[in-house]
Design a protein around this motif. Structure first.
Motif, mmCIF file in Angstrom:
data_model
loop_
_atom_site.group_PDB
_atom_site.id
_atom_site.type_symbol
_atom_site.label_atom_id
_atom_site.label_comp_id
_atom_site.label_asym_id
_atom_site.label_seq_id
_atom_site.Cartn_x
_atom_site.Cartn_y
_atom_site.Cartn_z
ATOM 1 N N THR A 88 0.861 -1.175 0.000
ATOM 2 C CA THR A 88 0.000 0.000 0.000
ATOM 3 C C THR A 88 0.896 1.223 0.000
ATOM 4 N N GLY A 89 0.333 2.377 -0.285
ATOM 5 C CA GLY A 89 1.102 3.606 -0.277
ATOM 6 C C GLY A 89 0.399 4.673 0.525
ATOM 7 N N ALA A 90 1.135 5.701 0.886
ATOM 8 C CA ALA A 90 0.555 6.814 1.627
ATOM 9 C C ALA A 90 -0.601 7.421 0.840
ATOM 10 N N GLY A 91 -1.774 7.432 1.428
ATOM 11 C CA GLY A 91 -2.955 7.965 0.760
ATOM 12 C C GLY A 91 -3.483 7.093 -0.352
ATOM 13 N N ASN A 92 -2.862 5.976 -0.552
ATOM 14 C CA ASN A 92 -3.236 5.054 -1.639
ATOM 15 C C ASN A 92 -3.295 3.643 -1.078
ATOM 16 N N GLY A 93 -4.328 3.421 -0.257
ATOM 17 C CA GLY A 93 -4.470 2.143 0.432
ATOM 18 C C GLY A 93 -4.186 2.252 1.909
ATOM 19 N N SER A 151 0.098 9.264 5.742
ATOM 20 C CA SER A 151 0.935 8.333 6.490
ATOM 21 C C SER A 151 1.386 9.042 7.751
ATOM 22 N N GLY A 152 1.725 8.269 8.769
ATOM 23 C CA GLY A 152 2.269 8.869 9.973
ATOM 24 C C GLY A 152 3.625 9.496 9.753
ATOM 25 N N PHE A 153 4.242 9.187 8.614
ATOM 26 C CA PHE A 153 5.555 9.723 8.286
ATOM 27 C C PHE A 153 5.482 10.814 7.224
ATOM 28 N N LEU A 154 4.268 11.218 6.853
ATOM 29 C CA LEU A 154 4.097 12.270 5.863
ATOM 30 C C LEU A 154 3.214 13.344 6.499
ATOM 31 N N PRO A 155 3.823 14.294 7.199
ATOM 32 C CA PRO A 155 3.062 15.239 8.032
ATOM 33 C C PRO A 155 2.419 16.386 7.261
ATOM 34 N N GLU A 156 1.581 16.033 6.277
ATOM 35 C CA GLU A 156 0.784 17.005 5.542
ATOM 36 C C GLU A 156 -0.682 16.629 5.752
ATOM 37 N N SER A 157 -1.421 17.471 6.479
ATOM 38 C CA SER A 157 -2.780 17.119 6.870
ATOM 39 C C SER A 157 -3.781 17.296 5.739
ATOM 40 N N ALA A 158 -4.723 16.351 5.674
ATOM 41 C CA ALA A 158 -5.830 16.445 4.727
ATOM 42 C C ALA A 158 -7.082 17.024 5.386
ATOM 43 N N GLY A 159 -7.041 17.209 6.705
ATOM 44 C CA GLY A 159 -8.204 17.691 7.429
ATOM 45 C C GLY A 159 -8.323 16.968 8.756
ATOM 46 N N SER A 165 6.591 9.054 1.873
ATOM 47 C CA SER A 165 7.053 9.633 3.134
ATOM 48 C C SER A 165 8.539 9.953 3.072
ATOM 49 N N ARG A 166 9.336 9.025 2.549
ATOM 50 C CA ARG A 166 10.772 9.270 2.445
ATOM 51 C C ARG A 166 11.061 10.347 1.414
ATOM 52 N N ALA A 167 10.293 10.352 0.318
ATOM 53 C CA ALA A 167 10.447 11.403 -0.682
ATOM 54 C C ALA A 167 10.180 12.772 -0.067
#
Length: 375
Positions: free
Chosen positions: A282-287, A300-308, A352-354
């Motif tokens: 699965t991927g962040a925001g994709n599954g 993802s917990g490692f991608l700190p950009e909020s969707a709401g 997340s790493r990107a």
């Protein structure tokens, strides 16, 4: 656990036997006939960021104190109801911090079961994780418990975690779970200091009777930013070994934040003339989607950009319609090698790493073994 899980024991585990299982060879296929633009495979909820441990790799930089704005019992129950509306229903993971730092954690688990959600849990290996707590997990109907092992011995594991006694607690917890019939998975963080112990850890996973081994490739976030990562070439070697180890292992192996494991597996299958199908991811925001302790929704917990926030907008609406989530599912729009890669549709790299490396979620994953040679 996908993990976010998603890092071991602090936000990212995916404690499910069927997590990321994809036996289709078509790039656009999803496990369990699931359309990831509509329904995630895994929802992870950070019950609290509070934790008695201060592990060196912790994404959340967890602290002993709870946050005053954590979702309440009733707010969490509403979140469970929202999760239950996804069809098919995703796996739901209680993570942290340490879920046991919430006095109402067992009430929360019972509420989830009452609304038709079967939870799994990733507790921290503190003295609170005793036989009584594990027995309550089993009695409530927890699907699986995830435990972290980042070394094959007490010396190496406790040194990596920066906390003495955590190895012994993890082993005892696994033994209690076996006695009580509660399924477990083991989570391991791959860094330059842990990578050489993976074969011995795999043997431990087998000895403990775990159903799954989740191998998490470090994302440099929180306290983990100070740890040394492995090189892309070493990552490829590790994934080749993981694939071969998994062919006859009595447990399932999944990777987290390393979706190029799919490409490695496919190449090895091709060399062997095998038609076993692709390993899933699965991927962040994709599954995968992550709900924080205060209700913020992240890919993802490692991608700190909020969707709401689920206090304001239902989780299904945020997952399906937020612009960031949609962007992360449009893999052909990614920048650099990840956007141009021949397997972008089935891999896409770790978003997340990107993000950690480039400051943008559509950048290229610097751990990918093919990024340099194809860029």
């Amino acid at each position: 656990m996908h993990s976010s899980s998603n890092r071991p024991s602090h936000g990212g585990g995916h404690p499910h036997e069927n997590h990321e299982r994809d036996r289709s060879d078509s790039a656009g296929a999803h496990p369990h006939a699931r359309d990831y633009s509509k329904t995630p495979l895994v929802v992870t909820w950070e019950v609290t960021q509070a934790c008695e441990l201060a592990c060196d790799h912790c994404r959340a930089s967890a602290k002993p104190e709870r946050h005053p704005e954590e979702l309440s019992l009733d707010e969490a129950t509403e979140l469970f109801r929202q999760v239950a509306t996804f069809d098919p229903q995703p796996f739901f993971v209680f993570t942290g911090g340490d879920p046991l730092q919430r006095p109402d954690v067992f009430d929360l688990l019972e509420r989830a079961v009452d609304v038709g959600v079967t939870p799994s849990i990733t507790p921290a290996t503190t003295p609170q994780l005793d036989r009584q707590a594990i027995e309550r997990f089993a009695d409530i109907g927890v699907n699986r418990m995830a435990l972290s092992l980042d070394g094959a011995t007490a010396e190496s594991h406790d040194q990596f975690r920066g906390e003495s006694g955590t190895f012994e607690t993890a082993i005892e917890a696994a033994e209690h779970a076996a006695d009580l019939g509660l399924s477990i998975q083991i989570n391991t963080t791959v860094t330059a200091s842990t990578v050489d112990e993976l074969p011995a850890i795999a043997d431990r996973v087998e000895d403990l009777g775990a159903a799954m081994w989740e191998v998490f490739f470090l994302v440099p976030l929180g306290r983990g930013a100070a740890l040394e990562q492995i090189t892309p070439g070493r990552a490829r070697e590790v994934m080749e070994w993981l694939y071969r180890r998994g062919t006859d292992a009595p447990f399932r192996i999944i990777t987290v934040e390393a979706p190029f494991y799919r490409r490695v597996a496919r190449e090895l299958q091709s060399e062997a003339g095998s038609s076993a199908g692709a390993v899933g991811t699965t991927g962040a925001g994709n599954g995968f989607v992550f709900v924080s302790h205060t209700g913020e929704v992240y890919p993802s917990g490692f991608l700190p950009e909020s969707a709401g926030n689920v206090r304001e907008t239902p989780l299904p609406e945020l997952y399906r319609n937020d612009g960031l989530m949609e962007q992360l599912r449009a893999r052909e729009s990614f920048d650099g090698p990840c956007g141009d890669c021949v397997v972008t549709a089935e891999c896409g790299g770790s978003r997340s790493r990107a993000f950690a490396a480039t400051g943008t979620p559509t950048g290229s994953d610097p751990l990918c073994p093919w990024a340099t040679e194809e860029g």
